[in-house]
Scaffold this motif. Structure first.
Motif, mmCIF file in Angstrom:
data_model
loop_
_atom_site.group_PDB
_atom_site.id
_atom_site.type_symbol
_atom_site.label_atom_id
_atom_site.label_comp_id
_atom_site.label_asym_id
_atom_site.label_seq_id
_atom_site.Cartn_x
_atom_site.Cartn_y
_atom_site.Cartn_z
ATOM 1 N N ASN A 1 11.572 19.127 29.243
ATOM 2 C CA ASN A 1 10.551 19.933 28.548
ATOM 3 C C ASN A 1 9.915 19.035 27.331
ATOM 4 O OD1 ASN A 1 10.433 21.838 30.543
ATOM 5 N ND2 ASN A 1 11.614 23.375 29.170
ATOM 6 N N VAL A 2 10.941 18.449 26.626
ATOM 7 C CA VAL A 2 10.882 17.874 25.575
ATOM 8 C C VAL A 2 9.908 16.619 25.894
ATOM 9 C CG1 VAL A 2 11.591 16.624 23.562
ATOM 10 C CG2 VAL A 2 12.519 18.761 24.129
ATOM 11 N N THR A 3 10.140 15.804 26.835
ATOM 12 C CA THR A 3 9.594 14.562 27.244
ATOM 13 C C THR A 3 8.110 14.763 27.522
ATOM 14 O OG1 THR A 3 10.197 14.972 29.728
ATOM 15 C CG2 THR A 3 11.735 13.604 28.254
ATOM 16 N N LYS A 4 7.818 16.202 27.996
ATOM 17 C CA LYS A 4 6.399 16.706 28.359
ATOM 18 C C LYS A 4 5.650 16.939 27.173
ATOM 19 C CE LYS A 4 7.856 17.947 33.061
ATOM 20 N NZ LYS A 4 7.900 19.076 34.078
ATOM 21 N N SER A 5 6.353 17.793 26.420
ATOM 22 C CA SER A 5 5.560 18.488 25.394
ATOM 23 C C SER A 5 5.678 17.560 23.960
ATOM 24 C CB SER A 5 6.421 19.835 24.687
ATOM 25 O OG SER A 5 7.613 19.572 24.586
ATOM 26 N N CYS A 6 6.260 16.426 23.921
ATOM 27 C CA CYS A 6 6.510 15.590 22.796
ATOM 28 C C CYS A 6 6.529 14.157 22.978
ATOM 29 C CB CYS A 6 7.897 15.956 21.924
ATOM 30 S SG CYS A 6 8.090 17.691 21.567
ATOM 31 N N PRO A 7 5.367 13.949 23.615
ATOM 32 C CA PRO A 7 5.062 12.466 23.997
ATOM 33 C C PRO A 7 5.167 11.390 23.283
ATOM 34 C CG PRO A 7 3.031 13.679 23.953
ATOM 35 C CD PRO A 7 3.997 14.542 23.883
ATOM 36 N N HIS A 8 4.753 11.519 21.784
ATOM 37 C CA HIS A 8 5.003 10.500 20.610
ATOM 38 C C HIS A 8 6.216 10.875 19.926
ATOM 39 C CE1 HIS A 8 0.913 9.656 21.954
ATOM 40 N NE2 HIS A 8 0.540 10.842 21.799
ATOM 41 N N LEU A 9 7.187 11.325 20.486
ATOM 42 C CA LEU A 9 8.372 11.502 19.652
ATOM 43 C C LEU A 9 9.223 10.269 19.133
ATOM 44 C CD1 LEU A 9 9.949 14.175 18.768
ATOM 45 C CD2 LEU A 9 11.440 13.992 20.450
ATOM 46 N N HIS A 10 9.406 10.201 17.920
ATOM 47 C CA HIS A 10 10.057 8.826 17.376
ATOM 48 C C HIS A 10 11.578 9.283 17.231
ATOM 49 C CE1 HIS A 10 6.260 6.839 15.706
ATOM 50 N NE2 HIS A 10 6.103 6.901 17.133
ATOM 51 N N SER A 11 12.167 10.470 16.823
ATOM 52 C CA SER A 11 13.352 10.788 16.566
ATOM 53 C C SER A 11 13.657 12.176 17.097
ATOM 54 C CB SER A 11 13.512 10.613 14.831
ATOM 55 O OG SER A 11 14.732 11.219 14.693
ATOM 56 N N LEU A 12 14.992 12.010 17.722
ATOM 57 C CA LEU A 12 15.511 13.021 18.334
ATOM 58 C C LEU A 12 16.935 13.310 17.977
ATOM 59 C CD1 LEU A 12 15.379 15.701 20.602
ATOM 60 C CD2 LEU A 12 16.229 13.919 22.273
ATOM 61 N N SER A 13 17.463 14.521 17.499
ATOM 62 C CA SER A 13 18.554 14.876 17.071
ATOM 63 C C SER A 13 18.956 16.184 17.955
ATOM 64 C CB SER A 13 18.613 15.061 15.747
ATOM 65 O OG SER A 13 20.131 15.489 15.298
ATOM 66 N N VAL A 14 20.197 16.022 18.648
ATOM 67 C CA VAL A 14 20.665 17.286 19.565
ATOM 68 C C VAL A 14 22.143 17.311 19.412
ATOM 69 C CG1 VAL A 14 18.754 17.223 21.015
ATOM 70 C CG2 VAL A 14 20.669 15.744 21.421
ATOM 71 N N SER A 15 22.636 18.333 19.600
ATOM 72 C CA SER A 15 24.170 18.559 19.458
ATOM 73 C C SER A 15 24.399 19.873 20.454
ATOM 74 C CB SER A 15 24.584 19.163 18.269
ATOM 75 O OG SER A 15 25.908 19.178 18.231
ATOM 76 N N SER A 16 24.892 19.577 21.780
ATOM 77 C CA SER A 16 25.272 20.410 22.890
ATOM 78 C C SER A 16 26.150 19.773 23.734
ATOM 79 C CB SER A 16 23.966 20.799 23.380
ATOM 80 O OG SER A 16 24.289 21.837 24.721
ATOM 81 N N ALA A 17 26.957 20.546 24.357
ATOM 82 C CA ALA A 17 27.974 20.024 25.255
ATOM 83 C C ALA A 17 27.238 19.791 26.667
ATOM 84 C CB ALA A 17 29.203 20.608 25.464
ATOM 85 N N TYR A 18 26.040 20.536 26.898
ATOM 86 C CA TYR A 18 25.168 20.540 28.035
ATOM 87 C C TYR A 18 24.414 19.276 28.288
ATOM 88 C CZ TYR A 18 27.266 25.324 28.131
ATOM 89 O OH TYR A 18 28.280 26.039 27.961
ATOM 90 N N ILE A 19 24.281 18.443 27.260
ATOM 91 C CA ILE A 19 23.340 17.365 27.428
ATOM 92 C C ILE A 19 24.050 16.022 27.598
ATOM 93 C CG2 ILE A 19 22.014 15.929 25.912
ATOM 94 C CD1 ILE A 19 21.122 18.302 24.121
ATOM 95 N N THR A 20 23.534 15.511 28.834
ATOM 96 C CA THR A 20 24.304 14.213 29.482
ATOM 97 C C THR A 20 23.320 13.088 29.038
ATOM 98 O OG1 THR A 20 23.236 14.639 31.627
ATOM 99 C CG2 THR A 20 25.340 15.733 31.030
ATOM 100 N N GLY A 21 22.246 13.118 28.695
ATOM 101 C CA GLY A 21 21.546 11.914 28.528
ATOM 102 C C GLY A 21 20.332 11.910 29.628
ATOM 103 N N MET A 22 20.493 12.676 30.486
ATOM 104 C CA MET A 22 19.268 12.918 31.609
ATOM 105 C C MET A 22 18.107 13.270 31.185
ATOM 106 S SD MET A 22 19.635 15.290 35.256
ATOM 107 C CE MET A 22 21.106 14.557 35.432
ATOM 108 N N PHE A 23 17.091 12.441 31.662
ATOM 109 C CA PHE A 23 15.528 12.600 31.317
ATOM 110 C C PHE A 23 15.182 11.966 29.817
ATOM 111 C CE2 PHE A 23 16.419 16.473 33.829
ATOM 112 C CZ PHE A 23 15.815 15.976 34.953
ATOM 113 N N MET A 24 16.273 11.527 29.077
ATOM 114 C CA MET A 24 15.922 11.111 27.635
ATOM 115 C C MET A 24 15.257 9.733 27.747
ATOM 116 S SD MET A 24 19.364 11.672 25.275
ATOM 117 C CE MET A 24 19.574 13.521 24.822
ATOM 118 N N VAL A 25 15.138 8.940 28.789
ATOM 119 C CA VAL A 25 14.417 7.652 28.960
ATOM 120 C C VAL A 25 13.100 8.081 29.151
ATOM 121 C CG1 VAL A 25 14.439 7.667 31.366
ATOM 122 C CG2 VAL A 25 14.703 5.442 30.285
ATOM 123 N N GLY A 26 12.596 9.273 29.359
ATOM 124 C CA GLY A 26 11.222 9.494 29.393
ATOM 125 C C GLY A 26 10.490 9.683 28.006
ATOM 126 N N LEU A 27 11.395 9.591 27.034
ATOM 127 C CA LEU A 27 10.581 9.686 25.376
ATOM 128 C C LEU A 27 10.474 8.091 25.171
ATOM 129 C CD1 LEU A 27 13.382 12.121 24.034
ATOM 130 C CD2 LEU A 27 10.612 12.546 24.570
#
Length: 313
Positions: A132-158
């Motif tokens: 959802n972030v890749t769709k709603s934040c197309p110009h994102l420069h910095s992302l900070s997350v902390s969750s065991a459920y995040i594997t890195g999938m879809f991040m390349v879309g940023l």
């Protein structure tokens, strides 16, 4: 002579609206389309509304309906958004029967077209929300997350991402390799990740590491020597360990000393300071790299958490 407030021009009205509290501003915005447009297009575009934390005191008096109304009107102008432990703020009882705030998905589906920095510290964050972030934040420069459920999938879309802070996540090697190959990251923090990713970083294409200036990683071999040696463009390297026993520390320091002595690189000269929370290890590393003349004890202390920071030239 009496004058109806609606007879004032837009500039005068905006000055008046700025003196109101946020709940009163929202009440005015709900009263007419003109006030809504003035607040949304002028007042709420001011700098204080472009950098928003959901813990901000100005949002505390809002009920849930006004809170949602405010975010929907202002999200398109936000440049920085900080989201902390939404689940704790959403419910006012342990049964979760009374929703006080929207759930995490609400924020990530907003129109955040101008957002440059997003920080989400919430255990309920997951891969689908990253999508959802890749769709709603197309110009994102910095992302900070902390969750065991995040594997890195879809991040390349940023595609514009330059800073990725993913502490205490479960970033997988294949997704990290994809990120390093396709994005131009300048800062990457993967400390306390579920998987060891040192080898993935070392095997990444040189082009993907060209702009990397700051790196955080856990459980790197030999006090981070291999990373520091192969990534000479780094300005800061943070290596963390958890629950390292004294004997393991001793062995790792011995191996690091041998590697430094046999290396043809300028590794020791690149280090400006070495900091950690165990004095013996700090002294030993400084001695290895030629920055310190003190002698550590023969066996370093056991440490619950060891954090080594290399500040390079």
């Amino acid at each position: 002579m009496r004058m109806n407030i609606d007879q004032l021009n837009d500039d005068c009205l905006c000055i008046i609206l700025e003196y109101l509290t946020l709940p009163d501003q929202i009440a005015m915005a709900r009263s007419s389309l003109r006030y809504e447009e003035l607040l949304a297009e002028i007042v709420w575009r001011k700098p204080r509304y472009r950098e928003v934390s959901i813990s901000d005191d100005m949002l505390a008096p809002l009920n849930k309906e006004d809170y949602i109304y405010f975010f929907k009107l202002t999200s398109t102008y936000m440049e920085k958004l900080y989201i902390w432990n939404v689940h704790d703020k959403a419910f006012d009882s342990y049964l979760g029967r009374h929703l006080m705030r929207p759930e995490l998905a609400f924020y990530l589906c907003l129109n955040l077209n101008n957002l440059r920095e997003l920080c989400v510290t919430d255990n309920y964050m997951n891969n689908s929300m990253i999508q959802n972030v890749t769709k709603s934040c197309p110009h994102l420069h910095s992302l900070s997350v902390s969750s065991a459920y995040i594997t890195g999938m879809f991040m390349v879309g940023l595609h514009n991402l330059q800073t990725l802070v993913a502490r205490e996540c479960s970033i997988e090697a294949e997704h990290l390799a994809e990120l390093l190959a396709q994005l131009q990251l300048t800062t990457l923090d993967l400390t306390s990740n579920r998987y060891n990713l040192e080898q993935t970083i070392l095997e990444a294409p040189a082009a993907g590491l060209l702009r990397l200036q700051r790196l955080g990683i856990s459980d790197a071999q030999d006090c981070g020597f291999r990373i520091a040696e192969q990534l000479p463009q780094l300005k800061e390297l943070v290596v963390s360990y958890h629950g390292v026993m004294a004997q393991d520390l001793h062995d790792m320091l011995d191996t690091t000393r041998q590697l430094v002595e046999s290396s043809d690189t300028k590794f020791p000269k690149r280090l400006q300071s070495i900091m950690c929370n165990v004095v013996d290890v700090e002294v030993a590393l400084e001695q290895i790299t030629g920055l310190e003349t003190r002698c550590p004890r023969e066996s370093p202390k056991f440490c619950e958490i060891l954090k080594i920071i290399y500040k390079c030239k």
